[in-house]
Enzyme design. Structure first.
Site: not given
Length: 195
Positions: A11-12, A65, A89
């Protein structure tokens, strides 16, 4: 359950809107200093992953991101990166950019403390919803034929991990979606790699 090669999901790092508790969806905000540090930690973790799986493909969400996280994490590596919108996302519809407290005030039945952030995010008014997100994640996973490193987002990462591990919606809703780690998936099991 479908069999997959080893998959490593990142995940970022923390963003300004994560810190402000603001819904991002397919909008973007920059990484915070902590987020950049988390991405650097992921890079250290990737060192061993890529030593063990030197022929891994690396795929990243096209959102800023995730790209920023990948750029930091992969700074010491020469692996090529491809970008795939199927791992962006979940779309948050009219909630995009709004603070969580404002969403909860205006739509209390859809966003409240009785729901996990996973469940609430999938309730977004005019948002993408679970079925559409699951469909694009399934489409992406059909292309995974070798060890794969994936830079993605909180809700999308949960669906990808749930599909790989054969989990139900309720089980996916309980998965952690920590930043600064790697979710290593192999033979239908998940291990969280941290420093």
């Amino acid at each position: 359950m479908t069999s997959f090669p080893p998959v490593f999901i990142l995940r970022h790092g923390q963003t300004e809107w994560n810190l402000q508790r603001r819904c991002q969806g397919q909008l973007n905000s920059n990484l915070t200093p902590l987020g950049r540090s988390q991405a650097a930690d992921q890079g250290l973790l990737l060192h061993d992953v890529l030593l063990q799986h030197p022929n891994s493909q690396i795929v990243c969400s096209p959102q800023g991101r995730a790209r920023e996280t990948a750029q930091i994490a992969l700074a010491e590596f020469s692996h090529p990166v491809s970008y795939d919108p199927r791992i962006a996302e979940v779309g948050a519809g009219v909630w995009s950019g709004l603070p969580h407290v404002q969403i909860a005030t205006k739509w209390p039945a859809l966003f409240n403390d009785d729901l996990t952030i996973f469940e609430a995010s999938l309730n977004a008014v005019d948002g993408e919803g679970y079925d559409a997100l699951q469909t694009r994640c399934q489409s992406f996973l059909k292309t995974v034929s070798c060890p794969t490193v994936i830079f993605t987002h909180g809700i999308t990462s949960m669906v990808l991990r749930g599909l790989i591990c054969g989990l139900s919606f309720d089980e996916i809703a309980q998965l952690p979606f920590t930043q600064g780690c790697i979710f290593a998936l192999d033979e239908g099991k998940e291990t969280i790699l941290t420093l």
